[in-house]
Design an enzyme around this catalytic site. Structure first.
Site, PDB file in Angstrom:
ATOM      1  N   SER A   1      46.739  44.486  40.361  1.00  0.00           N
ATOM      2  CA  SER A   1      47.321  43.185  40.687  1.00  0.00           C
ATOM      3  C   SER A   1      48.856  43.282  40.655  1.00  0.00           C
ATOM      4  O   SER A   1      49.433  44.181  41.274  1.00  0.00           O
ATOM      5  CB  SER A   1      46.778  42.133  39.713  1.00  0.00           C
ATOM      6  OG  SER A   1      47.071  40.839  40.153  1.00  0.00           O
TER       7      SER A   1
ATOM      8  N   ASP B   1      37.125  40.990  45.938  1.00  0.00           N
ATOM      9  CA  ASP B   1      38.429  40.413  45.572  1.00  0.00           C
ATOM     10  C   ASP B   1      38.925  39.524  46.706  1.00  0.00           C
ATOM     11  O   ASP B   1      39.196  39.998  47.803  1.00  0.00           O
ATOM     12  CB  ASP B   1      39.416  41.569  45.326  1.00  0.00           C
ATOM     13  CG  ASP B   1      40.798  41.098  44.856  1.00  0.00           C
ATOM     14  OD1 ASP B   1      41.037  39.883  44.784  1.00  0.00           O
ATOM     15  OD2 ASP B   1      41.627  41.977  44.552  1.00  0.00           O
TER      16      ASP B   1
ATOM     17  N   HIS C   1      38.662  39.806  41.888  1.00  0.00           N
ATOM     18  CA  HIS C   1      39.968  40.406  41.639  1.00  0.00           C
ATOM     19  C   HIS C   1      39.985  41.166  40.307  1.00  0.00           C
ATOM     20  O   HIS C   1      40.601  42.224  40.194  1.00  0.00           O
ATOM     21  CB  HIS C   1      41.026  39.300  41.628  1.00  0.00           C
ATOM     22  CG  HIS C   1      42.414  39.797  41.442  1.00  0.00           C
ATOM     23  ND1 HIS C   1      43.018  40.643  42.345  1.00  0.00           N
ATOM     24  CD2 HIS C   1      43.333  39.596  40.450  1.00  0.00           C
ATOM     25  CE1 HIS C   1      44.247  40.927  41.920  1.00  0.00           C
ATOM     26  NE2 HIS C   1      44.450  40.307  40.776  1.00  0.00           N
TER      27      HIS C   1
END
Lengths: 361, 361
Positions: free
Chosen positions: B145, B308, B341
Site C-alpha cells: 500500500s 484488491d 487490499h
C-alpha cells in the site's frame, strides 16, 4: 405535458412490516398525461432513496424532474400515450408522511419515532393509492436502484395488478458491502452534534455536517471509478473556487459542494430510514429467490450497467435466472452506461429504446 | 529473534517537499536480526498509512507486529539471514516526530501545524537513518500500500542505495476514487465537534467519533466485497453482543467495533496528514511514469491481488509496463488473496515463496 401535483390523505390504517401501524397517512403524488377510458395506460414510477414524486418537467421548487430524460412527451415513457404516476415514499421528506410530519398522537413532529417502513410497505401504500385512483392494473411499474426493488416487489406482492415491471440498476437484496457503506453514512449522521438522537426539529438546527459526509460517500458509490477519473483525474482545484481551504483536488471540491447542497435539502431521519429500508429488503427472504418469484405474472425487463459498482449488473442477472427458473417472461440487458450506478437516470439511444419497446410490446 | 526498539534523534534539518523545514526530528525504529560485517544484508520495511515501526514479534503495548506473517526467523523475510529495519514515518503517532510531538519553537504540541510530509520526505528521512546506521545500500526495500509507494520512491530517488524493491498492493499514484474516499474520511474527522480545527490536545478530548467513521469507511475499502459477503453476508447481530442498539446486521457491528477500537489508538491529525501524503504522491509527476523510472537500477518485484479494489492489480501492471519500457529488471505477479487490499499483510504459500525467492535471487 399536463403535470398535476397533489397531496392525498388516506384515512385508512396501514399495517407496517415492522409491526407498527400508521392510523392514516399522506402521499404526495405527481402525475403526467391522461388516464384513458379503459384505465389501461397507467404507469407507476418508483423513486430511488433520495428521490421524490417530481419525475419530469420543471417546477420552481424542485427544478427539473429526476427522470426527465426518460419520462415525457415522445420520450421512452411517453406521457402522450401513458398516464404516469409517482409518489414520494412514506418516510420521505418531500411531502408524504415521514419523520418531518406531525404525529397526531403527540401533536409533535415524528422525528426518529416515525416507524421503520420497508419496500413492502411502500408497495402496499402504492396499492392503496392505486385503489383510490380506481386503477385495477398498472401497465408498467418501473424504477432504478431502490425504485427497482419496488418494481420487483410489486410483481411479487400483487401479481394480478401489474402487467410489466422494469427493474433497473437494482438487486433482489443489498450486498454486505452496500449495507456497510450505508452504515458508515448513518454513523456520520448519528454522531453529528446537531443530530440530538434524531430530535433536532425543535432545536433550530439540523445535522448538516453528518448529512454532508453521508452524501459525499454516497456520491462516490453512485459514480463509476472511470467517470471520476475522466472527469476529475488528479486535477487541482483553482484557489478562487475552493469551497473549503482544506481541499486541493477538484474531486474533493466537487464532493464538498454536492454534499453541502444536499445537506440543505434533505432530512437526516429520512436518510437513515430510507437506507435501512434498502438494507433490509430481501425479495427472497428465507425462501430463496426462486420460490419468492414463483407467482409472478408480469413480464420483467431487467437492466444493469457495466459501470455500476453499487448494484453491479450481476445482481440483475440473479433476478433473471430466478425468473427463468419460474418460466417468467423476462429480458435482461446490460448497457455500458458511463455514469456508474446513476446510469439508470440518463437516456441513451439503446436504453431508451429498450424501455419504449418493452412498454409497447 | 532479536528485537530492538529505539527512538533516534536526528539533529540535522530536513527540508520538506512542502517548502517547510524540520530543524530536527525523531524516528522510532524497530529492528530484527543482525547486520552482517559487510553490511550487505539490510532490509528496510516501510509501513502503510496506519501502520508503525512494530513489524514482527509481540510486545505488550502494540501486540503482534503488523507483518509478523512475513517477517521473522525462517519466514519470507528471514530475520536469521537479514537485518530488518522499520521506522514509524514522520507525521505518525507511534513515537516519531508528528502532530502529537512538542514543537520546540512554541513549547506546545504541533497539532495541525506539523508540516505536511510526503512520500519523498519519508524516503529522505529513511536515507538519513540509513546513513546513521552506516549502511550504504539496502538489499531490499519493501512495503504494501503506502509502504509500496515508499519502496518505489526509494528506487527512483536513491538508485545507488537500493538493490531490490518490493512494491505490493500499491500504485504509482492514487486514483480519483482513492482521493475521494480519503476526503470523506477526513471530512468526518474535521467535522467532529471535538476536533477543534486540529487543536484538541489541550482540551482533554479527541475527535473519536470522526476517527471512528473514517476507519469504518477505510475498513470497507481494505476488505473485498467477496470476503465481506462470505464472512458476514446478511446475518443479523445477536442482541447480546451488539455494540450499538441502532445496528442490526453483523457487518454493521463489526465496523462499529473496529472503528471504535481504532479511534482509541490513533491520532486524528496523523490520519489527515497520512492520507494527504497518500493522495498527493505521484511517482510520474508531470514527467510521466516512463521518464520518472528512467534511472532506476534496482530490481523490482511488483505484486497485486485480484480481490484488491483500493489499489487494483492493474495499478501494479502500470508500474511493470513503465519498468519494461526502461529495461528495468522486474517481475509482476498477481495473486488471488482473499483479503482484498489487506491481502498483502497475510502469508500464503505462493506469496511468501515469491518474496523469499526474489530476495535470495
Amino acid at each position: 405535458m399536463k403535470i398535476r401535483t397533489e397531496l392525498i390523505h388516506f384515512s385508512e390504517a396501514l399495517q407496517l412490516e415492522c409491526g407498527e401501524t400508521l392510523d392514516s397517512f399522506d402521499l404526495m403524488i405527481e402525475s403526467y398525461g391522461e388516464l384513458n377510458e379503459s384505465k389501461s395506460n397507467a404507469i407507476l414510477v418508483c423513486h430511488a432513496f433520495s428521490g421524490n414524486h417530481h419525475v419530469a418537467g420543471e417546477n420552481k421548487e424542485l427544478g427539473i424532474g429526476w427522470w426527465d430524460q426518460i419520462v415525457g412527451p415522445k420520450k421512452a415513457i411517453d406521457t402522450d400515450k401513458y398516464y404516469v404516476v409517482c409518489c414520494n415514499n412514506l418516510g420521505g421528506c418531500a411531502g408524504s408522511s415521514g419523520p418531518t410530519s406531525i404525529n397526531k398522537k403527540t401533536g409533535k413532529v415524528f422525528g426518529k419515532d416515525f416507524p421503520q417502513v420497508s419496500v413492502s410497505d411502500w408497495v402496499n401504500s402504492q396499492k392503496i393509492l392505486m385503489d383510490k385512483l380506481e386503477i385495477s392494473s398498472w401497465h408498467f411499474v418501473v424504477g432504478g436502484s431502490l425504485g427497482g426493488m419496488q418494481a420487483l416487489q410489486w410483481s411479487i406482492a400483487y401479481p394480478n395488478h401489474i402487467k410489466k415491471a422494469g427493474i433497473f440498476a437494482a438487486a433482489a437484496k443489498s450486498s454486505t458491502q452496500n449495507i456497510a457503506m450505508n452504515e458508515v453514512a448513518r454513523e456520520s449522521i448519528r454522531k453529528d452534534k446537531n443530530f440530538y438522537d434524531g430530535d433536532y426539529y425543535d432545536k433550530n438546527v439540523t445535522p448538516k455536517s453528518g448529512l454532508k459526509t453521508a452524501r459525499m460517500l454516497g456520491h462516490i458509490t453512485y459514480l463509476s471509478e472511470e467517470l471520476m477519473d475522466s472527469r476529475f483525474g488528479r486535477k487541482f482545484q483553482d484557489e478562487d473556487s475552493k469551497v473549503d481551504e482544506d481541499v486541493n483536488f477538484e474531486v474533493e471540491n466537487y464532493l464538498q459542494y454536492k454534499g453541502s447542497k444536499f445537506s440543505e435539502l434533505f432530512d437526516a431521519n429520512t436518510y437513515i430510514l430510507m437506507t435501512k429500508a434498502m438494507d433490509e429488503y430481501d425479495a427472497g427472504n428465507s425462501k430463496g429467490l426462486d420460490q419468492a418469484l414463483r407467482n409472478i405474472k408480469s413480464e420483467l425487463l431487467i437492466i444493469g450497467f457495466y459501470s455500476d459498482w453499487l448494484y453491479p449488473y450481476q445482481r440483475g442477472k440473479e433476478i433473471q435466472i430466478a425468473a427463468m427458473n419460474n418460466n417468467i417472461k423476462s429480458s435482461f440487458l446490460v448497457f455500458n452506461g458511463e455514469n456508474g450506478h446513476d446510469s439508470f437516470l440518463f437516456s441513451s439511444k439503446e436504453y431508451s429504446n429498450a424501455i419504449e419497446k418493452f412498454i409497447e410490446s
